[in-house]
Structure formats: C-alpha cells, structure tokens
Design an enzyme around this catalytic site. Structure first.
Site, mmCIF file in Angstrom:
data_model
loop_
_atom_site.group_PDB
_atom_site.id
_atom_site.type_symbol
_atom_site.label_atom_id
_atom_site.label_comp_id
_atom_site.label_asym_id
_atom_site.label_seq_id
_atom_site.Cartn_x
_atom_site.Cartn_y
_atom_site.Cartn_z
ATOM 1 N N PRO A 27 35.998 36.787 24.275
ATOM 2 C CG PRO A 27 36.195 39.091 24.040
ATOM 3 C CD PRO A 27 35.482 37.915 23.472
ATOM 4 C CE LYS A 28 35.666 32.942 32.915
ATOM 5 N NZ LYS A 28 34.967 34.000 33.687
#
Length: 301
Positions: A27-28
């Site tokens: 995930p960013k």
C-alpha cells in the site's frame, strides 16, 4: 550510519498497476517518510531531509520493545489513522507542533503509527541485500503494535491490491522488484508508485495567458483561498472563451504573468499528485461548476 541522517531511497512514477511475479506490491501510505534508529534503549527519528524529529513523537518509547534487535535502522512512513485510513493532514500537524504541552496532547488526539517497510541495518548493514532478504529480517525483528507495524505486501498481484486500495480511499500502491538493493538518496526504476486519479472541486483565483492556465485554490480550516496549483490540460477553446467572459468583471491585480480575480468561479479537476504543502500536480480540467459556492471548495483529507 547509526544516529546520522540518511537520505531514503525514492520511488519513480509508474503509469498503471500491473502483475509481475518479480515484484512485490505494498500500500502507498499517506504520511511522512521517517527513518528510525535504535540501539539498546535509545531510539531516534529522522525526517526525509535528515531533520531530527524524535521529540515530536513521545510514543516512540513504546516502540522500543517492538524492535527485538539490539540495533536497527528502519525505513518507515509516519501516519495518523482515522477510521482505518491514514489522514495526511493529521500527521502533518504532528510534524508542525513543537510546544511540549501540545505534543503531549497530540499523542492522544493524533496518535502516530510508524509503518515499517525496509531494514537498512541490524547486526550489519543490509543495503546490498536483496529486498526479500531485508523483508524477512524485518519480519523477524519487528513485532506489530499500535505504534510500530511492518507494512503488508503481496507478491505478483499488483492489480488486485490497487483495486483494494482504491476501494479503501488510499493513495495507491508501490511496486518493488524483489531483487532490488537499497540505494540511499537514489530514485530507482526498481521501485514504482502507482496512484489513482482523484477529483476535487476548486475555486479559480486567477489565470495566465501563455500558455493559458487557471490558478486554482482551496479553503482550509486555517487558510482561505490558498493557491494549490494550476490546470492547463483539458481546457478547450470554448472553455477559455467562457472563462474570460466570466472573469472580466472580477479582475483585481496583475502580478507578473498572473491575473488575479475575485474567487467567484469554481471548477472540477482531476489530480494525481499532492505535495506536503497541498500543491496539486498532474491536473486536468473537467468543467466549470457555475452553481457551486467558492467557500464550499474545501480540502478534505
């Protein structure tokens, strides 16, 4: 290396999500890059620029026991979670405050979490170890707690993770080649961020003629009519003609090549990037919102 500023490795921009068994996908997280240095009972935090920020985060003392190695340097994203998702402005607030009373209060009102995604040092330097070896060492030495947690990742399935992050209103994903080494300060094609396009309603604060672009703004809790970027792509000749007609009676001062106007006209844009100071990048014009009130163009984040 320990307790000295290190410039973190940077990501390049990917165009779209992809599947590839040679990559992992994370995930960013929407926060600030933080490097944590630990030795024995001492822990220090450094920002991306190398600024010491340990005093801003008293909860880091609770992270000491979660790091089982005597010595470690961890690459992290500092975030504040609200409703299960990171809120950038909340962590930005933690970074801004410096008074001890406000910091003590913010530990409870804006609790910080440090999401760990890489290991630079433990019993030795790990910069030249392949990413998957660093990941395994990281899992072995870091327990997950409310203050410190290793990031999740999937192997090969970037498209599925991208769709999940979009559903959860996250920024996107980061793709990392499994064999990649860690090069401090470098921007590597082996690490790619892939964001999804977001839309937002903005007020128009001014314009420039060559090339023709609109200066756009937003209202924040403490700042009204803040310029947050420009938009040029997507504006048709008829859009330009309509705008200049509407803006003619609203013009105020001209500074350089920017003609400022009273904030009376709104429009919708798409954007891909947002800086720490809320400047919007990779923008595209979607259309005027002639019935929208400028004061309702607010940043929600």
């Amino acid at each position: 290396m320990l307790f000295s500023a290190i410039k973190p490795m940077n990501v390049s921009v990917g165009k779209e999500p992809f599947d590839d068994d040679q990559f992992i996908f994370e995930p960013k997280w929407d926060g600030f890059r933080i490097l944590l240095h630990k030795q024995g009972s001492r822990i220090e935090a450094y920002s991306r620029s190398g600024r010491a920020v340990t005093s801003k985060f008293p909860e880091l003392q609770d992270a000491l026991t979660a790091i089982k190695a005597h010595t470690a340097i961890l690459d992290c994203e500092g975030i504040v979670l609200r409703g299960g998702r990171p809120v950038f402005d909340d962590f930005s607030y933690r970074d801004r405050i410096s008074q001890s009373g406000k910091i003590s209060s913010a530990v409870h009102t804006h609790p910080a979490t440090f999401v760990v995604f890489d290991l630079l040092y433990s019993v030795r330097e790990h910069l030249k170890d392949p990413l998957m070896e660093r990941k395994q060492r990281l899992i072995d030495i870091v327990d997950s707690t409310p203050v410190l947690m290793p990031t999740m990742f999937v192997e090969g399935q970037g498209k599925a993770l991208f769709e999940l992050m979009k559903e959860r209103n996250m920024e996107g994903i980061v793709a990392k080649r499994k064999r990649s080494i860690y090069v401090p300060g470098a921007r590597s094609e082996e690490w790619l961020k892939v964001k999804y396009v977001k839309s937002i309603d903005v007020e128009i604060l001014g314009y420039r003629m060559d090339p023709f672009e609109l200066v756009i703004g937003l209202n924040f809790r403490t700042v009204k009519h803040k310029p947050v970027g420009v938009v040029e792509a997507g504006i048709t000749p008829s859009d330009k003609e309509l705008f200049l007609t509407l803006a003619a009676p609203l013009c105020t001062v001209k500074e350089g090549n920017t003609q400022w106007i009273e904030p009376r006209i709104c429009c919708r844009i798409d954007y891909l990037d947002r800086s720490d100071m809320h400047q919007l990048g990779t923008t595209k014009f979607r259309g005027f919102l002639l019935d929208k009130r400028p004061e309702d163009c607010v940043w929600v984040g």
